[in-house]
Each structure stands twice: as structure tokens, then as C-alpha cells.
Design a protein around this motif. Sequence first.
Motif, short mmCIF file in Angstrom:
data_model
loop_
_atom_site.label_atom_id
_atom_site.label_comp_id
_atom_site.label_asym_id
_atom_site.label_seq_id
_atom_site.Cartn_x
_atom_site.Cartn_y
_atom_site.Cartn_z
N GLN A 49 36.52 61.35 45.31
CA GLN A 49 37.51 62.23 46.17
C GLN A 49 37.32 63.69 45.81
O GLN A 49 37.53 64.65 46.77
N ARG A 50 37.35 63.87 44.29
CA ARG A 50 37.06 65.31 44.09
C ARG A 50 35.84 66.08 44.64
O ARG A 50 35.95 67.06 44.83
N ARG A 51 34.96 65.31 44.65
CA ARG A 51 33.65 65.83 44.93
C ARG A 51 33.60 66.06 46.42
O ARG A 51 33.42 67.07 46.92
N ARG A 52 34.19 65.18 47.29
CA ARG A 52 34.43 65.23 48.72
C ARG A 52 35.23 66.35 49.10
O ARG A 52 35.53 66.88 49.95
N TYR A 53 36.42 66.29 48.16
CA TYR A 53 37.29 67.67 48.50
C TYR A 53 36.44 68.96 48.17
O TYR A 53 36.72 70.10 49.21
N ILE A 54 35.58 69.18 47.21
CA ILE A 54 34.93 70.40 47.23
C ILE A 54 34.03 70.52 48.44
O ILE A 54 33.93 71.81 49.12
N GLU A 55 33.28 69.42 48.80
CA GLU A 55 32.67 69.47 49.99
C GLU A 55 33.18 69.99 51.12
O GLU A 55 32.92 70.81 52.15
N TYR A 56 34.65 69.40 51.34
CA TYR A 56 35.55 69.62 52.58
C TYR A 56 35.83 71.21 52.39
O TYR A 56 35.93 71.76 53.49
N ILE A 57 36.34 71.74 51.22
CA ILE A 57 36.75 72.91 51.30
C ILE A 57 35.33 74.10 51.60
O ILE A 57 35.62 75.14 52.17
N ASP A 58 34.37 73.75 50.98
CA ASP A 58 33.02 74.60 51.36
C ASP A 58 32.57 74.30 52.90
O ASP A 58 32.06 75.52 53.41
N TYR A 109 36.47 80.10 45.22
CA TYR A 109 36.31 79.49 44.04
C TYR A 109 37.07 78.06 44.24
O TYR A 109 38.10 77.90 43.61
N PRO A 110 36.45 76.97 44.80
CA PRO A 110 36.93 75.64 44.90
C PRO A 110 36.43 75.15 43.21
O PRO A 110 35.75 75.46 42.77
N GLU A 111 37.53 74.34 42.90
CA GLU A 111 37.70 73.93 41.60
C GLU A 111 38.35 72.70 41.38
O GLU A 111 39.33 72.54 41.90
N THR A 112 37.90 71.75 40.33
CA THR A 112 38.98 70.32 40.15
C THR A 112 38.81 70.07 38.66
O THR A 112 38.21 70.86 37.87
N HIS A 113 39.93 69.57 38.24
CA HIS A 113 40.11 69.28 36.97
C HIS A 113 39.37 68.02 36.47
O HIS A 113 39.18 67.00 37.32
N PRO A 114 38.80 67.82 35.39
CA PRO A 114 37.85 66.95 35.02
C PRO A 114 38.68 65.45 34.72
O PRO A 114 37.94 64.56 34.98
N THR A 121 42.59 64.86 35.38
CA THR A 121 43.91 64.51 35.99
C THR A 121 44.01 64.48 37.37
O THR A 121 44.85 63.91 38.15
N GLY A 122 42.93 64.83 38.14
CA GLY A 122 43.05 64.70 39.62
C GLY A 122 43.33 65.75 40.39
O GLY A 122 43.21 65.75 41.59
N LEU A 123 43.69 66.79 39.74
CA LEU A 123 44.08 68.21 40.42
C LEU A 123 42.93 68.72 40.76
O LEU A 123 41.91 68.91 40.12
N ALA A 124 43.09 69.42 41.78
CA ALA A 124 41.91 70.28 42.37
C ALA A 124 42.58 71.54 43.03
O ALA A 124 43.79 71.49 43.64
N SER A 125 41.91 72.71 43.01
CA SER A 125 42.26 73.89 43.86
C SER A 125 41.35 74.65 44.39
O SER A 125 40.17 74.55 44.11
N PHE A 126 41.70 75.57 45.25
CA PHE A 126 41.04 76.27 46.07
C PHE A 126 41.57 77.76 46.10
O PHE A 126 42.50 77.97 46.20
N ARG A 127 40.87 78.74 45.52
CA ARG A 127 41.30 79.99 45.32
C ARG A 127 40.43 80.97 45.98
O ARG A 127 39.11 80.79 46.22
N ALA A 128 40.96 81.77 46.70
CA ALA A 128 40.46 83.04 47.60
C ALA A 128 40.89 84.31 47.08
O ALA A 128 41.99 84.53 46.92
N ASP A 129 39.85 85.25 46.50
CA ASP A 129 40.09 86.72 46.29
C ASP A 129 39.82 87.43 47.48
O ASP A 129 38.65 87.25 47.83
#
Length: 252
Positions: free
Chosen positions: A34-43, A109-114, A116-124
Motif C-alpha cells: 500500500q505504501r508503494r502504491r501510495y507513492i505511485e498514486y502521488i507521483d 517529496y513523497p515519503e513513507t515511514h518504514p 508505522t504505515g505513515l506516509a506523507s507528501f510535501r510540496a515546496d
Amino acid sequence: MAKPNLLRLQDHDQITKELSFNIYDICYAVSEDQRRRYIEYIDEQYDADRLTRILSDVAEIIGANILNIARQDYDPQGASVALLMSERMLGRSSTATHVDKSHITVHTYPETHPHTGLASFRADIDVATCGVISPLKALNYLIERFESDIVVCDYRVRGFTRDIKGRKHFLDHRINSIQEFLSRSIRQKYECFDVNVYQENLFHTKMHIKNFQLDDYLFEAKADDLSFKERERIKALLSHEIQELFQGRNIA
């Protein structure tokens, strides 16, 4: 004949106004897949093409002409877009002023915690302008477009302009807080805090979401499918993550 309420300048307005954001969106994805798919989704959702459309909208909102666009998607994740702009001059068919002094940039900058299951998306995001155009006009649009949980926003006025009497002016508009330019709906949605340095023309506002529904933070899952204990655990994790990102430090 100049309008009586306008300041007559020796030349064009040379003050630089820069609006900078760190914007965060938080998510919970329980499994590694799910974390991998989250990164794919954000990208996919925030690839260079879509970011270009968003920044092009910003240029339209603030009344600027786009001179050049550079964009790039990255492997394994993230994207960057930069727009070079000029001030739009009314009554002319083309412009050639401030060619290299106004710009908009965004980096993701998409990112996931290895663990806890937390994931985040940062935009500067940076919007820098000279002349009469103001980046503050795009403030609400950018916050709403990125559906942000946390916004750390800086507004800085640099340089000076000179009137026809030779007097320097270091600020060309009234401002006491970035919050003055937030829409009512955004102010109702976020807790906002200011740290301003008025003598330096530096304005800083931090914002975090007031309330959240767990379903809005679960990736490929529903709160009703989780036990009460699991829902409370995830809520605590999300709340803790929001506070750490908001304060910019690890909290025990």
C-alpha cells in the motif's frame, strides 16, 4: 496624469515579493504494498504535467506572462517545475519587463515511514514577483489545490524602489500578517499562528488542520473495517505526525 492615490516612482517598482510554502499532506498505508502504491498514486496525481498546469493557473491569477517553463519527473519519485515570468503590461501587445526577476517553482517529496504505515507528501513552492503583481493573490488557490494538512508559509519583501523625489520605499503595500489574505473558509479550517519580524518585512504563518475524519487519511482502507482500538491507534499516530511536522521537531 497620475492618479492622486498612486505613488509616482522614478522607474518601475523594483521591490521583490516572495511567497514560500512547505505544504504537507499526511496518509496512513498499512502494508508495504500500500505504501508503494501510495507513492505511485502521488507521483501520478502530482507529476510534472499537472504541476505545470497548477503553476500556469497561478501565473494567470497574479496577472503574469509565462516566458519559459522547465519541468522534470524523477526516478524513483518526485517532480519539479519552474516558470519564468514577466509582469503583464496593460494596453500593450507584448511585454519585456522583469524578464529574469519573476518566477514560480515547485518541488515535490513523497515519503513513507518504514515501519508505522505513515506516509506523507510535501510540496515546496516559491512564488517571487517584482512590480505591481503580487504572489499573495495566489495564496488561497495553492493551499486549496494541494489539499494540505499542514502549511508553513513565509512572505518576504526584499529590496527597495525609489520615488521621483529620490526617497527609498522598502514596502509597497500594507501587510500585518499573511492571515489577512486567507479566505474565511481556510481560516475556519486551520489553526493559524504567526511569527512575524516586522522591521525586516518578514512574515511567517504556520497552519495545521483543526479536525480530521479518519477515512480521509486511510489509503485503500475504510475506518469501518477496523476495530475501535485500531482506529484510535491510527488517529494517535496521525495526530502525532501532524504535530511533529507542524512544530518541525521530533516529539517524544
